[in-house]
Enzyme design. Structure first.
Site, short mmCIF file in Angstrom:
data_model
loop_
_atom_site.label_atom_id
_atom_site.label_comp_id
_atom_site.label_asym_id
_atom_site.label_seq_id
_atom_site.Cartn_x
_atom_site.Cartn_y
_atom_site.Cartn_z
N ALA A 202 0.85 -1.19 0.00
CA ALA A 202 0.00 0.00 0.00
C ALA A 202 0.88 1.24 0.00
O ALA A 202 1.77 1.36 0.85
CB ALA A 202 -0.92 0.01 1.22
N HIS A 203 0.63 2.13 -0.96
CA HIS A 203 1.43 3.35 -0.99
C HIS A 203 0.70 4.53 -1.63
O HIS A 203 1.20 5.65 -1.60
CB HIS A 203 2.72 3.12 -1.79
N ARG A 204 -0.48 4.31 -2.20
CA ARG A 204 -1.19 5.39 -2.88
C ARG A 204 -1.51 6.53 -1.93
O ARG A 204 -1.95 6.30 -0.79
CB ARG A 204 -2.49 4.87 -3.48
N ALA A 205 -1.31 7.74 -2.40
CA ALA A 205 -1.57 8.92 -1.57
C ALA A 205 -2.99 8.91 -1.03
O ALA A 205 -3.23 9.25 0.14
CB ALA A 205 -1.32 10.19 -2.38
N ASP A 279 -2.68 -1.65 -3.57
CA ASP A 279 -3.28 -0.48 -4.23
C ASP A 279 -2.40 -0.02 -5.39
O ASP A 279 -2.63 1.04 -5.97
CB ASP A 279 -3.52 0.66 -3.24
#
Length: 361
Positions: A202-205, A279
């Site tokens: 998970a890394h989406r802003a 994500d």
């Protein structure tokens, strides 16, 4: 032809690893790394593991908002283009580096080549969607991974030449998957066995910068059936730490938090996972190519074919929906959606034909 290629993050390093070799057989390539992914585990280690030539130029531009980061890249690329004087610029995907490279080149009056053109999630709240749409409308040669991508471009009446070449990440996957499936050492190092665990990223802003959604992400991670391996992106770790959620996540039984992983280690974990929860657009596609079911922590995706094929399920941050998706059996068929592993060759051929037609050879 002299081509300036702009890369900046993990998926772009993988794509460049497929294209750069055959491109350099016929052209002079100047490889520029913006520094968007500056952590070694997200940057330099990928060059080494993928056999990609070291960047000719590194700009060391990282951090800040999307606007400020793109602006700094533009400011750095303008004099660089004047110095290098390429005949075309090549960009990949949908990052700030993609848009900055395309816009700087277009404003300098040189043609832009976009590999992975035409992808659309139709969610304009995503920075990546804005980047890919704007880049496609700046592009002179738009190289698409699928017929769906071509249809998207035709619907938008883009000005550039459109070619379907397949997905260059398929080229890399075909080469790397056998060793990834045979890599038991990486699994042992993380205390898991092939086919028995989930891989979470998970890394989406939109998921990790918003406090409410970050708490929902932590709740979902805690609800996943163990064992779960979670390589934490630096951005995600910072958000979790700043909001006092990192210790809570670390205390979840059966959830193993790791530092970001290089391509070799991550591919081994992905190819041998029971399922992937992510994500990331790139990881969705990598899961499909590996034949691993994917649960996507978003309400939309640019890789719509993977959803239509039944191998990818969109659940946003709904923990119950994620658990239901993980209980499903994947379809018996997995169509060849993104090419046959020769996309890089088609990209180079398309670039050569474009150069000849434009008198750029």
């Amino acid at each position: 032809m002299k081509i300036l290629t702009v890369v900046g993050n993990r998926p772009q390093f993988i794509k460049a690893a497929a294209v750069s070799g055959p491109l350099r057989d016929r052209n002079e390539e100047v490889l520029v790394h913006t520094g968007q992914h500056h952590d070694d585990s997200l940057s330099r280690v990928f060059f080494a593991q993928l056999g990609l030539a070291r960047p000719d130029i590194e700009l060391h531009i990282a951090g800040g908002s999307n606007t400020s980061q793109t602006a700094r890249m533009l400011a750095a690329l303008e004099p660089l283009l004047e110095q290098v004087r390429p005949q075309a610029a090549l960009v990949y995907g949908d990052t700030n580096s993609t848009l900055a490279g395309a816009l700087a080149a277009a404003q300098a009056g040189m043609p832009v080549i976009h590999i992975e053109a035409g992808m659309r999630s139709f969610d304009r709240t995503m920075p990546e969607e804005l980047n890919r749409v704007l880049t496609d409308h700046l592009g002179a040669l738009l190289l698409c991974p699928s017929d769906t991508a071509r249809a998207n471009l035709e619907a938008e009446s883009v000005a550039g030449r459109i070619e379907v070449v397949g997905d260059v990440m398929v080229d890399v996957a075909i080469r790397r998957q056998p060793s990834a499936r045979a890599d038991s050492q990486t699994l042992s190092a993380h205390g898991v066995e092939s086919g028995s665990y989930l891989l979470l990223t998970a890394h989406r802003a939109g998921n990790v910068d918003d406090p409410h959604r970050l708490r929902a992400l932590v709740k979902l991670a805690g609800a996943l059936p163990a064992p779960v391996v979670f390589p934490i992106h630096p951005r995600t770790r910072t958000s979790l730490s700043d909001r006092g959620l990192l210790e809570q996540l670390a205390g979840v039984d059966g959830l193993t938090l790791t530092e970001p992983l290089g391509y070799v280690e991550f591919s081994a974990l992905l190819c041998q996972a029971r399922a992937v929860v992510t994500d990331s657009g790139g990881v969705q596609k990598e899961a499909y190519l590996a034949g691993v079911p994917c649960v996507t922590l978003r309400a939309s995706t640019e890789w719509v074919e993977t959803v239509d094929a039944g191998w990818n399920t969109l659940v946003d941050l709904d923990a119950d929906a994620a658990l239901r998706a993980l209980s499903r059996t994947p379809p018996p068929e997995r169509p060849q959606l993104y090419g046959d592993g020769h996309a890089a060759e088609r990209c180079v051929e398309a670039i050569a034909a474009f150069a000849a037609s434009e008198g750029l050879e």
